[in-house]
Design a protein around this motif. Structure first.
Motif, PDB file in Angstrom:
ATOM      1  N   THR A  60       0.968  -1.356  -0.146  1.00  0.00           N
ATOM      2  CA  THR A  60       0.046  -0.126   0.050  1.00  0.00           C
ATOM      3  C   THR A  60       0.579   1.774  -0.514  1.00  0.00           C
ATOM      4  O   THR A  60       1.775   1.290   0.821  1.00  0.00           O
ATOM      5  CB  THR A  60      -0.972  -0.115   1.422  1.00  0.00           C
ATOM      6  OG1 THR A  60      -2.020  -1.293   1.300  1.00  0.00           O
ATOM      7  CG2 THR A  60      -2.491   1.191   1.046  1.00  0.00           C
ATOM      8  N   LEU A  61       0.567   1.951  -1.019  1.00  0.00           N
ATOM      9  CA  LEU A  61       1.406   3.332  -1.761  1.00  0.00           C
ATOM     10  C   LEU A  61       0.553   4.796  -0.524  1.00  0.00           C
ATOM     11  O   LEU A  61      -0.519   4.390  -0.962  1.00  0.00           O
ATOM     12  CB  LEU A  61       1.596   3.819  -2.625  1.00  0.00           C
ATOM     13  CG  LEU A  61       2.705   5.073  -2.958  1.00  0.00           C
ATOM     14  CD1 LEU A  61       4.017   4.736  -2.154  1.00  0.00           C
ATOM     15  CD2 LEU A  61       3.177   4.754  -4.007  1.00  0.00           C
ATOM     16  N   LEU A  62       0.674   5.182   0.680  1.00  0.00           N
ATOM     17  CA  LEU A  62       0.263   6.224   0.599  1.00  0.00           C
ATOM     18  C   LEU A  62       0.853   7.634   1.145  1.00  0.00           C
ATOM     19  O   LEU A  62       2.058   7.510   1.472  1.00  0.00           O
ATOM     20  CB  LEU A  62       0.199   6.218   2.478  1.00  0.00           C
ATOM     21  CG  LEU A  62      -0.877   4.593   3.476  1.00  0.00           C
ATOM     22  CD1 LEU A  62      -1.130   4.352   4.181  1.00  0.00           C
ATOM     23  CD2 LEU A  62      -2.424   4.332   2.519  1.00  0.00           C
ATOM     24  N   ASP A  63       0.506   8.827   0.745  1.00  0.00           N
ATOM     25  CA  ASP A  63       1.500  10.021   0.889  1.00  0.00           C
ATOM     26  C   ASP A  63       1.719   9.904   2.879  1.00  0.00           C
ATOM     27  O   ASP A  63       0.903  10.605   3.405  1.00  0.00           O
ATOM     28  CB  ASP A  63      -0.043  11.052   0.288  1.00  0.00           C
ATOM     29  CG  ASP A  63       0.761  12.242  -0.099  1.00  0.00           C
ATOM     30  OD1 ASP A  63       1.602  12.704   1.237  1.00  0.00           O
ATOM     31  OD2 ASP A  63       0.717  13.251   0.105  1.00  0.00           O
ATOM     32  N   SER A  64       2.958  10.121   2.545  1.00  0.00           N
ATOM     33  CA  SER A  64       2.975  10.762   4.129  1.00  0.00           C
ATOM     34  C   SER A  64       2.583  11.468   4.890  1.00  0.00           C
ATOM     35  O   SER A  64       2.819  11.621   6.684  1.00  0.00           O
ATOM     36  CB  SER A  64       4.717   9.837   4.290  1.00  0.00           C
ATOM     37  OG  SER A  64       5.615  11.031   3.310  1.00  0.00           O
ATOM     38  N   THR A  65       2.598  12.894   3.988  1.00  0.00           N
ATOM     39  CA  THR A  65       2.290  13.964   4.449  1.00  0.00           C
ATOM     40  C   THR A  65       0.960  13.919   5.339  1.00  0.00           C
ATOM     41  O   THR A  65       0.587  14.971   5.586  1.00  0.00           O
ATOM     42  CB  THR A  65       2.597  14.554   3.670  1.00  0.00           C
ATOM     43  OG1 THR A  65       2.014  14.883   2.857  1.00  0.00           O
ATOM     44  CG2 THR A  65       4.148  15.238   3.172  1.00  0.00           C
ATOM     45  N   ASN A  66       0.038  12.611   4.809  1.00  0.00           N
ATOM     46  CA  ASN A  66      -0.850  13.066   5.255  1.00  0.00           C
ATOM     47  C   ASN A  66      -1.447  11.566   5.882  1.00  0.00           C
ATOM     48  O   ASN A  66      -2.693  11.437   6.211  1.00  0.00           O
ATOM     49  CB  ASN A  66      -2.407  12.573   3.522  1.00  0.00           C
ATOM     50  CG  ASN A  66      -3.932  12.727   3.604  1.00  0.00           C
ATOM     51  OD1 ASN A  66      -4.287  13.199   5.036  1.00  0.00           O
ATOM     52  ND2 ASN A  66      -4.207  11.416   3.576  1.00  0.00           N
ATOM     53  N   ILE A  67      -0.737  11.222   6.130  1.00  0.00           N
ATOM     54  CA  ILE A  67      -0.856  10.498   8.387  1.00  0.00           C
ATOM     55  C   ILE A  67      -1.077  10.766   8.921  1.00  0.00           C
ATOM     56  O   ILE A  67      -0.271  11.870   9.099  1.00  0.00           O
ATOM     57  CB  ILE A  67       0.224   9.398   7.663  1.00  0.00           C
ATOM     58  CG1 ILE A  67       0.777   8.668   7.085  1.00  0.00           C
ATOM     59  CG2 ILE A  67       0.194   8.742   9.771  1.00  0.00           C
ATOM     60  CD1 ILE A  67       1.617   7.638   6.507  1.00  0.00           C
ATOM     61  N   LYS A  68      -1.727  10.965   9.830  1.00  0.00           N
ATOM     62  CA  LYS A  68      -2.148  11.770  11.188  1.00  0.00           C
ATOM     63  C   LYS A  68      -1.977  11.259  12.255  1.00  0.00           C
ATOM     64  O   LYS A  68      -0.901  11.977  13.045  1.00  0.00           O
ATOM     65  CB  LYS A  68      -3.773  12.262  11.265  1.00  0.00           C
ATOM     66  CG  LYS A  68      -4.320  12.854  12.858  1.00  0.00           C
ATOM     67  CD  LYS A  68      -6.048  12.814  12.402  1.00  0.00           C
ATOM     68  CE  LYS A  68      -6.274  13.266  13.154  1.00  0.00           C
ATOM     69  NZ  LYS A  68      -7.770  12.904  13.301  1.00  0.00           N
ATOM     70  N   SER A  69      -1.691  10.239  12.017  1.00  0.00           N
ATOM     71  CA  SER A  69      -1.626   9.136  13.227  1.00  0.00           C
ATOM     72  C   SER A  69      -1.245   7.519  12.853  1.00  0.00           C
ATOM     73  O   SER A  69      -1.677   7.745  11.957  1.00  0.00           O
ATOM     74  CB  SER A  69      -1.873   9.634  14.448  1.00  0.00           C
ATOM     75  OG  SER A  69      -3.352   8.663  14.219  1.00  0.00           O
ATOM     76  N   ILE A  70      -0.633   7.062  13.725  1.00  0.00           N
ATOM     77  CA  ILE A  70      -0.339   6.018  13.318  1.00  0.00           C
ATOM     78  C   ILE A  70      -0.257   5.146  14.853  1.00  0.00           C
ATOM     79  O   ILE A  70       0.713   5.542  15.858  1.00  0.00           O
ATOM     80  CB  ILE A  70       1.363   4.864  12.830  1.00  0.00           C
ATOM     81  CG1 ILE A  70       0.554   5.593  11.461  1.00  0.00           C
ATOM     82  CG2 ILE A  70       1.191   3.541  12.886  1.00  0.00           C
ATOM     83  CD1 ILE A  70       2.073   5.512  10.656  1.00  0.00           C
ATOM     84  N   TYR A  71      -1.221   4.063  15.378  1.00  0.00           N
ATOM     85  CA  TYR A  71      -0.812   3.764  17.075  1.00  0.00           C
ATOM     86  C   TYR A  71      -0.994   2.432  16.859  1.00  0.00           C
ATOM     87  O   TYR A  71      -1.979   1.118  15.806  1.00  0.00           O
ATOM     88  CB  TYR A  71      -2.286   4.377  17.656  1.00  0.00           C
ATOM     89  CG  TYR A  71      -3.251   4.373  17.472  1.00  0.00           C
ATOM     90  CD1 TYR A  71      -4.258   3.461  17.185  1.00  0.00           C
ATOM     91  CD2 TYR A  71      -3.441   5.351  16.483  1.00  0.00           C
ATOM     92  CE1 TYR A  71      -5.942   3.584  17.662  1.00  0.00           C
ATOM     93  CE2 TYR A  71      -4.876   5.263  16.013  1.00  0.00           C
ATOM     94  CZ  TYR A  71      -6.098   4.469  16.863  1.00  0.00           C
ATOM     95  OH  TYR A  71      -6.848   4.867  16.231  1.00  0.00           O
ATOM     96  N   ALA A  72      -0.762   1.375  18.471  1.00  0.00           N
ATOM     97  CA  ALA A  72      -1.394  -0.123  18.241  1.00  0.00           C
ATOM     98  C   ALA A  72      -2.887  -0.044  18.836  1.00  0.00           C
ATOM     99  O   ALA A  72      -2.802   0.765  19.849  1.00  0.00           O
ATOM    100  CB  ALA A  72      -0.135  -0.274  18.488  1.00  0.00           C
ATOM    101  N   ILE A  73      -3.326  -1.245  18.516  1.00  0.00           N
ATOM    102  CA  ILE A  73      -4.734  -1.484  20.106  1.00  0.00           C
ATOM    103  C   ILE A  73      -4.021  -2.616  20.087  1.00  0.00           C
ATOM    104  O   ILE A  73      -3.537  -3.603  19.323  1.00  0.00           O
ATOM    105  CB  ILE A  73      -6.031  -1.671  18.519  1.00  0.00           C
ATOM    106  CG1 ILE A  73      -6.239  -0.209  18.507  1.00  0.00           C
ATOM    107  CG2 ILE A  73      -7.253  -2.645  19.260  1.00  0.00           C
ATOM    108  CD1 ILE A  73      -7.906  -0.396  17.511  1.00  0.00           C
TER     109      ILE A  73
END
Length: 165
Positions: A63-76
């Motif tokens: 999956t190719l995502l725009d890194s500037t469009n990532i708000k947050s990454i977290y774990a459940i």
């Protein structure tokens, strides 16, 4: 008296065996629960999976995502992490804006259908040649560039370059 001892021994053995069977059953159902993590009412994933915007399970390596469009990454957390630290979590990637995800396979098939004269098609994502593009997803933002070049001199080949800077 001997008959009573034999009867008592038989009862103890049967109760012990039954308890062992029930204990194994509960361990197996507990293990199954540890393999699943509930994200929301409609999405349950396995430990180690990635989820986009709490809505869609994705293969992060395809999956190719725009890194500037990532708000947050977290774990459940996996519910079993409270019991044993060896269990993995599920990972949530939230985006600032929910741009469309393009299935790369559909995009290439569309180009192939419009260019039936060409024998070969090759896909390059951020400088890397992709052999099997069937499972790739591309987040289409203003930064996503699609460059299509046709080589008619040597091989009748179309090269599709996708770049996100």
């Amino acid at each position: 008296m001997q008959k009573f001892k034999n009867f008592l021994l038989l009862v103890l053995i049967s109760n012990f065996s039954f308890a062992q069977i029930n204990q194994n059953d509960s361990l197996n159902s507990f293990k199954t629960d540890c393999e699943k993590i509930k994200i929301n009412d409609s999405l349950i994933v396995k430990a180690g999976d990635y989820v986009l915007d709490k809505q869609k399970k994705i293969n992060i390596s395809k999956t190719l995502l725009d890194s500037t469009n990532i708000k947050s990454i977290y774990a459940i957390q996996n519910p079993c992490e409270k019991i044993h630290s060896g269990y993995r979590s599920a990972y949530i990637i939230e985006r600032k804006e929910q741009f469309a995800l393009l299935k790369l396979d559909d995009y290439v098939k569309n180009i192939q259908s419009k260019n039936t004269d060409y024998d070969k098609f090759q896909v390059i994502i951020n400088g890397k040649l992709i052999d099997d593009y069937s499972e790739y997803l591309i987040e289409v933002t203003k930064k996503t560039k699609f460059i299509i070049t046709k080589d008619e001199l040597r091989e009748k080949k179309i090269t599709i370059r996708i770049e996100q800077n």
